[in-house]
Motif scaffolding. Structure first.
Motif, PDB file in Angstrom:
ATOM      1  N   TRP A  27       0.841  -1.199   0.000  1.00 38.59           N
ATOM      2  CA  TRP A  27       0.000   0.000   0.000  1.00 38.59           C
ATOM      3  C   TRP A  27       0.873   1.245   0.000  1.00 38.59           C
ATOM      4  CZ3 TRP A  27      -4.611  -0.136   3.978  1.00 38.59           C
ATOM      5  CH2 TRP A  27      -5.573  -1.043   3.536  1.00 38.59           C
ATOM      6  N   GLU A  30      -1.153   6.894   0.132  1.00 42.42           N
ATOM      7  CA  GLU A  30      -2.470   7.279  -0.381  1.00 42.42           C
ATOM      8  C   GLU A  30      -3.496   6.166  -0.129  1.00 42.42           C
ATOM      9  OE1 GLU A  30       0.411   7.635  -2.052  1.00 42.42           O
ATOM     10  OE2 GLU A  30       0.540   9.803  -2.306  1.00 42.42           O
ATOM     11  N   ASP A  31      -3.071   4.912  -0.312  1.00 40.05           N
ATOM     12  CA  ASP A  31      -3.966   3.781  -0.063  1.00 40.05           C
ATOM     13  C   ASP A  31      -4.410   3.747   1.395  1.00 40.05           C
ATOM     14  OD1 ASP A  31      -3.717   2.834  -2.728  1.00 40.05           O
ATOM     15  OD2 ASP A  31      -1.967   1.613  -2.183  1.00 40.05           O
ATOM     16  N   ALA A  33      -4.244   6.198   3.617  1.00 41.59           N
ATOM     17  CA  ALA A  33      -5.011   7.405   3.931  1.00 41.59           C
ATOM     18  C   ALA A  33      -6.469   7.222   3.516  1.00 41.59           C
ATOM     19  CB  ALA A  33      -4.397   8.621   3.236  1.00 41.59           C
ATOM     20  N   SER A  34      -6.679   6.685   2.339  1.00 46.07           N
ATOM     21  CA  SER A  34      -8.037   6.448   1.852  1.00 46.07           C
ATOM     22  C   SER A  34      -8.775   5.436   2.722  1.00 46.07           C
ATOM     23  CB  SER A  34      -7.986   5.963   0.413  1.00 46.07           C
ATOM     24  OG  SER A  34      -9.275   5.651  -0.056  1.00 46.07           O
ATOM     25  N   ALA A  35      -8.106   4.348   3.079  1.00 48.06           N
ATOM     26  CA  ALA A  35      -8.742   3.293   3.869  1.00 48.06           C
ATOM     27  C   ALA A  35      -9.046   3.740   5.294  1.00 48.06           C
ATOM     28  CB  ALA A  35      -7.848   2.057   3.900  1.00 48.06           C
ATOM     29  N   SER A  36      -8.253   4.665   5.811  1.00 48.86           N
ATOM     30  CA  SER A  36      -8.426   5.100   7.200  1.00 48.86           C
ATOM     31  C   SER A  36      -9.176   6.415   7.348  1.00 48.86           C
ATOM     32  CB  SER A  36      -7.060   5.236   7.878  1.00 48.86           C
ATOM     33  OG  SER A  36      -6.296   6.254   7.253  1.00 48.86           O
ATOM     34  N   GLY A  37      -9.362   7.143   6.240  1.00 50.12           N
ATOM     35  CA  GLY A  37     -10.045   8.433   6.313  1.00 50.12           C
ATOM     36  C   GLY A  37      -9.135   9.570   6.733  1.00 50.12           C
ATOM     37  N   THR A  39      -5.610  12.155   5.992  1.00 52.10           N
ATOM     38  CA  THR A  39      -4.928  12.775   4.867  1.00 52.10           C
ATOM     39  C   THR A  39      -3.535  12.167   4.737  1.00 52.10           C
ATOM     40  OG1 THR A  39      -3.911  14.550   6.145  1.00 52.10           O
ATOM     41  CG2 THR A  39      -6.145  14.964   5.275  1.00 52.10           C
TER      42      THR A  39
END
Length: 91
Positions: A27, A30-31, A33-37, A39
């Protein structure tokens, strides 16, 4: 879970474990950050121990990584670590 004064995460979860967990999953920041909400900037600051994250932030990270199959290994004399909870099948 929060950072202690020496920049490690209580409950034996360290910034190095977060980076290693991302590597196991292949990951990017960015991956995760997206999965955890979170930045990407926040994640970068946490991984480099430049900030003391809130308990809710650490919970979001650990929840996302554990849901993806990472298991956090507590410090047990050999140091903390991470591993995949499920074996990968090789094709």
């Amino acid at each position: 879970m929060t950072f202690s004064s020496n920049n490690d995460i209580k409950k034996d979860i360290y910034p190095e474990q977060i980076r290693a967990a991302r590597a196991l999953l292949d990951w990017t920041r960015e991956d995760l950050a997206s999965a955890s909400g979170l930045t990407v900037r926040t994640l970068a600051r946490i991984e480099s121990a430049q900030t003391t994250p809130r308990q809710t932030t650490i919970k979001a990270l650990s929840t996302a990584l554990e849901a993806a199959g990472v298991e956090f290994i507590p410090e047990n004399g050999s140091g903390p670590g991470v591993r995949l909870a499920h074996r990968l099948s090789r094709s």
